[in-house]
Design a protein around this motif. Structure first.
Motif, mmCIF file in Angstrom:
data_model
loop_
_atom_site.group_PDB
_atom_site.id
_atom_site.type_symbol
_atom_site.label_atom_id
_atom_site.label_comp_id
_atom_site.label_asym_id
_atom_site.label_seq_id
_atom_site.Cartn_x
_atom_site.Cartn_y
_atom_site.Cartn_z
ATOM 1 N N LEU A 175 0.835 -1.208 0.000
ATOM 2 C CA LEU A 175 0.000 0.000 0.000
ATOM 3 C C LEU A 175 0.868 1.255 0.000
ATOM 4 C CD1 LEU A 175 -2.673 -1.325 2.462
ATOM 5 C CD2 LEU A 175 -3.164 -0.432 0.207
ATOM 6 N N LEU A 176 1.983 1.206 0.736
ATOM 7 C CA LEU A 176 2.899 2.355 0.737
ATOM 8 C C LEU A 176 3.470 2.591 -0.651
ATOM 9 C CD1 LEU A 176 4.991 2.077 4.008
ATOM 10 C CD2 LEU A 176 3.701 4.032 3.233
ATOM 11 N N LEU A 177 3.692 1.487 -1.366
ATOM 12 C CA LEU A 177 4.143 1.600 -2.758
ATOM 13 C C LEU A 177 3.130 2.413 -3.556
ATOM 14 C CD1 LEU A 177 5.992 0.086 -5.094
ATOM 15 C CD2 LEU A 177 4.035 -1.399 -5.217
ATOM 16 N N GLY A 178 1.828 2.099 -3.352
ATOM 17 C CA GLY A 178 0.792 2.846 -4.047
ATOM 18 C C GLY A 178 0.751 4.304 -3.619
ATOM 19 N N VAL A 179 0.900 4.536 -2.298
ATOM 20 C CA VAL A 179 0.862 5.909 -1.794
ATOM 21 C C VAL A 179 2.024 6.710 -2.377
ATOM 22 C CG1 VAL A 179 1.115 7.312 0.276
ATOM 23 C CG2 VAL A 179 -0.345 5.306 0.318
ATOM 24 N N THR A 180 3.211 6.074 -2.433
ATOM 25 C CA THR A 180 4.368 6.763 -3.015
ATOM 26 C C THR A 180 4.097 7.092 -4.473
ATOM 27 O OG1 THR A 180 5.672 5.337 -1.593
ATOM 28 C CG2 THR A 180 6.866 6.669 -3.177
ATOM 29 N N ALA A 181 3.515 6.121 -5.204
ATOM 30 C CA ALA A 181 3.231 6.359 -6.620
ATOM 31 C C ALA A 181 2.255 7.525 -6.771
ATOM 32 C CB ALA A 181 2.667 5.098 -7.258
ATOM 33 N N ALA A 182 1.305 7.642 -5.830
ATOM 34 C CA ALA A 182 0.283 8.693 -5.943
ATOM 35 C C ALA A 182 0.878 10.087 -5.814
ATOM 36 C CB ALA A 182 -0.796 8.484 -4.888
ATOM 37 N N THR A 183 2.122 10.203 -5.316
ATOM 38 C CA THR A 183 2.722 11.528 -5.201
ATOM 39 C C THR A 183 3.333 11.974 -6.528
ATOM 40 O OG1 THR A 183 4.877 10.673 -4.536
ATOM 41 C CG2 THR A 183 3.299 11.127 -2.789
ATOM 42 N N TYR A 184 3.419 11.065 -7.533
ATOM 43 C CA TYR A 184 3.929 11.453 -8.857
ATOM 44 C C TYR A 184 2.755 11.910 -9.713
ATOM 45 C CZ TYR A 184 8.396 9.222 -7.868
ATOM 46 O OH TYR A 184 9.596 8.888 -7.324
ATOM 47 N N PRO A 185 2.913 13.012 -10.436
ATOM 48 C CA PRO A 185 1.806 13.475 -11.277
ATOM 49 C C PRO A 185 1.404 12.437 -12.317
ATOM 50 C CG PRO A 185 3.577 15.107 -11.177
ATOM 51 C CD PRO A 185 4.082 13.892 -10.498
ATOM 52 N N ALA A 186 2.362 11.593 -12.746
ATOM 53 C CA ALA A 186 2.061 10.618 -13.798
ATOM 54 C C ALA A 186 1.123 9.525 -13.312
ATOM 55 C CB ALA A 186 3.354 9.996 -14.311
ATOM 56 N N LYS A 244 -3.114 -6.047 -6.565
ATOM 57 C CA LYS A 244 -1.659 -5.887 -6.635
ATOM 58 C C LYS A 244 -1.247 -5.380 -8.005
ATOM 59 C CE LYS A 244 0.239 -8.778 -3.064
ATOM 60 N NZ LYS A 244 -0.884 -9.572 -2.535
ATOM 61 N N VAL A 245 -1.879 -5.911 -9.065
ATOM 62 C CA VAL A 245 -1.513 -5.483 -10.425
ATOM 63 C C VAL A 245 -1.727 -3.980 -10.574
ATOM 64 C CG1 VAL A 245 -2.265 -5.594 -12.821
ATOM 65 C CG2 VAL A 245 -1.821 -7.689 -11.569
ATOM 66 N N LEU A 246 -2.883 -3.480 -10.049
ATOM 67 C CA LEU A 246 -3.155 -2.042 -10.158
ATOM 68 C C LEU A 246 -2.071 -1.234 -9.457
ATOM 69 C CD1 LEU A 246 -7.011 -1.836 -9.633
ATOM 70 C CD2 LEU A 246 -5.724 -1.388 -11.708
ATOM 71 N N LEU A 247 -1.705 -1.661 -8.243
ATOM 72 C CA LEU A 247 -0.659 -0.936 -7.510
ATOM 73 C C LEU A 247 0.658 -0.970 -8.285
ATOM 74 C CD1 LEU A 247 -1.137 -1.959 -3.771
ATOM 75 C CD2 LEU A 247 -1.711 0.190 -4.862
ATOM 76 N N PHE A 248 0.972 -2.138 -8.876
ATOM 77 C CA PHE A 248 2.257 -2.275 -9.563
ATOM 78 C C PHE A 248 2.276 -1.435 -10.840
ATOM 79 C CE2 PHE A 248 3.290 -6.673 -7.553
ATOM 80 C CZ PHE A 248 3.354 -6.042 -6.325
ATOM 81 N N ILE A 249 1.113 -1.372 -11.547
ATOM 82 C CA ILE A 249 1.068 -0.538 -12.755
ATOM 83 C C ILE A 249 1.312 0.920 -12.373
ATOM 84 C CG2 ILE A 249 -0.431 0.340 -14.578
ATOM 85 C CD1 ILE A 249 -1.786 -2.363 -14.647
ATOM 86 N N ALA A 250 0.674 1.342 -11.267
ATOM 87 C CA ALA A 250 0.864 2.724 -10.818
ATOM 88 C C ALA A 250 2.336 2.977 -10.518
ATOM 89 C CB ALA A 250 0.018 2.994 -9.579
ATOM 90 N N ALA A 251 2.982 2.011 -9.835
ATOM 91 C CA ALA A 251 4.397 2.177 -9.501
ATOM 92 C C ALA A 251 5.237 2.239 -10.767
ATOM 93 C CB ALA A 251 4.854 1.025 -8.613
ATOM 94 N N PHE A 252 4.844 1.451 -11.781
ATOM 95 C CA PHE A 252 5.580 1.441 -13.049
ATOM 96 C C PHE A 252 5.468 2.794 -13.743
ATOM 97 C CE2 PHE A 252 5.907 0.608 -17.597
ATOM 98 C CZ PHE A 252 7.130 -0.030 -17.636
#
Lengths: 504, 172
Positions: free
Chosen positions: A327-338, A413-421
């Motif tokens: 979840l933290l991975l997702g939260v970190t990704a959410a701080t990127y505009p992309a 998990k896939v959604l979170l990983f796509i966001a991180a990508f």
């Protein structure tokens, strides 16, 4: 100053669900006084029915898009789609905890009504917590949640339960101290008139955000933000603030372990999402590197520590740490505009995590012995044969937590990983995938024990590990089946839910 | 005039604070703590923070110290031997002192102190403003605090009171 206009800003109708929960909680206490003793067993059921009615009302309001959105109480709260999603989430969680609590308390000689009262108050406070837009509101709501959990963790009054409560009290107080210190530093530095963007009302998130954007390199402000994030990291159990998790999860009664694992963690993530996407300008600062590092460390630690666990509650606690990492991975990704849509992915993952965890905890709570200190995985031998429903639901829940297609946990998990990508967090993505592979080992060890005959290696004495399986009332069987089905269905078909959780 | 008062009360606060730590008898320590709190309350009065002064006396010098004394009496704490002086203690003391001096030093050099204080003391300075804000802008947090105190009270009763199962209704 015109106090009348200030008072008029208090839009009480905006927090109708929270008020209804508070009234329901108070009503339970009144019922205990008014009702004759022979009817007291109706009170927990009244709590259950009340929450279901509230849930129906809330879903109806959301489906008609009739809820109040925007700032209320002069900016103390801000209501939005994501807040509504969290409201539904907490209400579902508390309903399931109430259901488990009814079963668990029947086996104990303990006061009953107070348990459900505190669960309801804590739920209302969690709803306010994720919608708060001002540090005063945030702190008061957070303390209500935390104090409620101190009581609930030690509610069963066994020695392990009291020990868990004490540990949670001391470490919780430490985390509150860090959070408060951070808030005070931010308030102090943002009130400094020598700096640009200073505000007399620096506890409000909007004013604070303006100030922090204008003073990006201010050391005191950075220390304040780090301390606030540390306080929140404590609640979600991120490394290095995860030390309390195994003992507290094991000592608390199973319904409360579930409440901590799902409700308290989600509340922490609601606050975290709010803070990093709306208040703290994470930018390319030390904060972002910190978030990335903590997410990676949390994923690795949770999975490695869970590998050797045999006690099911500790296993769920430590694997829960790894889920906090994803979840933290997702939260970190959410701080990127992309990858701004990652907030929606985080909420979706929370829903999926709730369905799967509640299925597992529901089975655990039903099978628990009187001391409720958690079962060993070895004790689940033959569960699938002796009770296909319990075994099946357990397998579906664990499979979803492990992220096996086609279950819902995989999609989450896939959604979170796509966001991180999309955010370009490739290193962290690698760590997360390694974590998922590690987690398959211990989740499937448990499933194997429960479902497959051939795993029994040691010829054991007859009845040595025999679990007593009580008959389950129809309502319980239906609830478990619904949780299992929800996990299956969400794995194939996410259309309406993903549309609802698309916060952009 | 107010300078003289400041030095008197500051000395009183510090001296009794040292006595709290140096005293071997726990009850004496607690009583010196009251004196220290009273000195601090007087300092608040000198700063014209009357409300804070009243709270300091009522909550800390009153309630908190009574709680301390209760626990000391309940546990029957004896003075006992002084703990051995360890190098860790010295390091911790030095670190704390260094932090304190850095803080004070930074404060004296900070440009922010050169900014003139606002002419208007702002809301919250008087008890009336404080109360009015509490019941208008911060009414919701205050109500939530009410719930917080309620569950804290219920929790104390549930966790500490002996439970009589015979007074409970039948199970399910």
């Amino acid at each position: 100053m015109d106090y009348q206009s200030l008072a008029n800003a208090n839009t009480w109708s905006a927090i109708a669900p929270e008020i209804a929960l508070g009234l329901l909680a108070l009503g339970l206490l009144v019922l205990e006084i008014v009702l004759p003793r022979a009817h007291h067993r109706l009170i927990p059921r009244a709590a259950l029915v009340g929450q279901l009615a509230l849930l129906a009302g809330l879903l109806f309001t959301i489906s008609r898009d009739a809820g109040f959105h925007g700032a209320s109480f002069g900016g103390l709260l801000v209501h939005s789609g994501i807040g509504d999603a969290f409201r539904v989430f907490f209400l579902l969680t508390s309903t399931l905890v109430t259901w488990m609590g009814i079963g668990a308390l029947e086996r104990q000689t303990l006061p009953r009504v107070e348990f459900f009262h505190i669960v309801l108050v804590v739920t209302g406070a969690m709803m306010l917590l994720v919608q708060s837009h001002h540090f005063v509101m945030l702190f008061v709501a957070l303390e209500t949640v935390t104090v409620g959990f101190y009581i609930l963790v030690s509610y069963f009054r066994s020695s392990t339960s009291l020990e868990a409560g004490l540990k949670y009290l001391i470490l919780g107080a430490l985390s509150s101290a860090m959070l408060t210190f951070g808030i005070v530093l931010l308030y102090g530095v943002a009130g400094n008139k020598a700096l640009p963007g200073a505000s007399a009302n620096a506890l409000g998130f909007d004013a604070l955000h303006t100030f922090l954007t204008l003073n990006a390199g201010n050391t005191v402000a950075i220390i304040g933000m780090i301390l606030v994030l540390c306080g929140v990291a404590f609640k979600v159990g991120a490394v290095p603030f995860q030390i309390w998790i195994p003992d507290v999860y094991q000592g608390a009664s199973t319904p409360i372990t579930a409440f901590l694992a799902v409700g308290s963690k989600a509340a922490g993530f609601g606050v975290l999402l709010n803070l990093v996407t709306q208040v703290f300008p994470v930018g390319d600062s030390v904060l972002r590197h910190g978030l990335v590092f903590v997410a990676g460390a949390t994923i690795l630690f949770g999975n490695l520590a869970a590998l050797t666990q045999r006690n099911t509650k500790r296993l769920m606690g430590l694997s829960g740490v790894s889920h906090a990492g994803y979840l933290l991975l997702g939260v970190t990704a959410a701080t990127y505009p992309a990858a701004k849509w990652a907030s929606g992915a985080v909420v979706f993952y929370l829903f999926v995590y709730m369905a799967a965890s509640m299925a597992v905890f529901g089975v655990l709570s039903h099978l628990a012995k009187t001391d409720d200190a958690g079962l060993e995985t070895d004790e689940f031998v033959d569960l699938g044969k002796r009770s296909p429903l319990l075994g099946g639901v357990l397998a579906v829940g664990l499979g979803s937590l492990a992220g096996i297609p086609p279950l819902a946990g995989f999609i989450g998990k896939v959604l979170l990983f796509i966001a991180a990508f999309q955010a370009g967090l490739y290193g962290l993505l690698g760590v997360a995938i390694a974590g998922v592979i590690l987690s398959i080992y211990y989740y499937f060890g448990w499933i194997k024990m429960a479902l497959f005959e051939f795993t029994r290696v040691v010829p054991r004495e007859p009845g040595a590990l025999e679990l007593e399986i009580r008959a389950m009332p129809l309502g319980g069987r239906v609830t478990l089946a619904v949780l299992g089905l929800a996990t299956l269905v969400l794995g194939f078909f996410q259309g309406p839910v993903s549309q609802w959780l698309n916060f952009g | 005039m107010s300078d003289a008062f400041f030095y008197i009360f500051a000395t009183l606060t510090l001296a009794s604070a040292i006595l709290v730590v140096a005293n071997r008898n726990a009850v004496n320590s607690a009583v010196f703590m009251i004196v220290s709190f009273l000195g601090m309350a007087s300092l608040f009065v000198l700063l014209e923070a009357y409300f804070l002064a009243v709270i300091q006396v009522l909550v800390y010098a009153g309630a908190v110290i009574v709680l301390f004394l209760f626990i000391i009496m309940l546990l029957d704490v004896k003075g006992g031997d002084r703990q051995k002086f360890r190098p860790v203690t010295a390091i911790a003391t030095l670190a704390a002192a260094a932090l304190l001096f850095t803080g004070v030093g930074v404060l004296y050099q900070a440009p922010s102190l050169a900014v003139a204080p606002p002419a208007d003391p702002g809301v919250g300075a008087s008890l009336k403003d404080f109360g009015a804000l509490l019941f208008t802008r911060y009414l919701l947090p205050m109500q939530v605090t009410g719930f917080l105190l309620l569950i804290a009270m219920i929790g104390v009763i549930v966790l500490s009171k002996r439970f009589d199962a015979s007074k409970q209704g039948p199970t399910a």
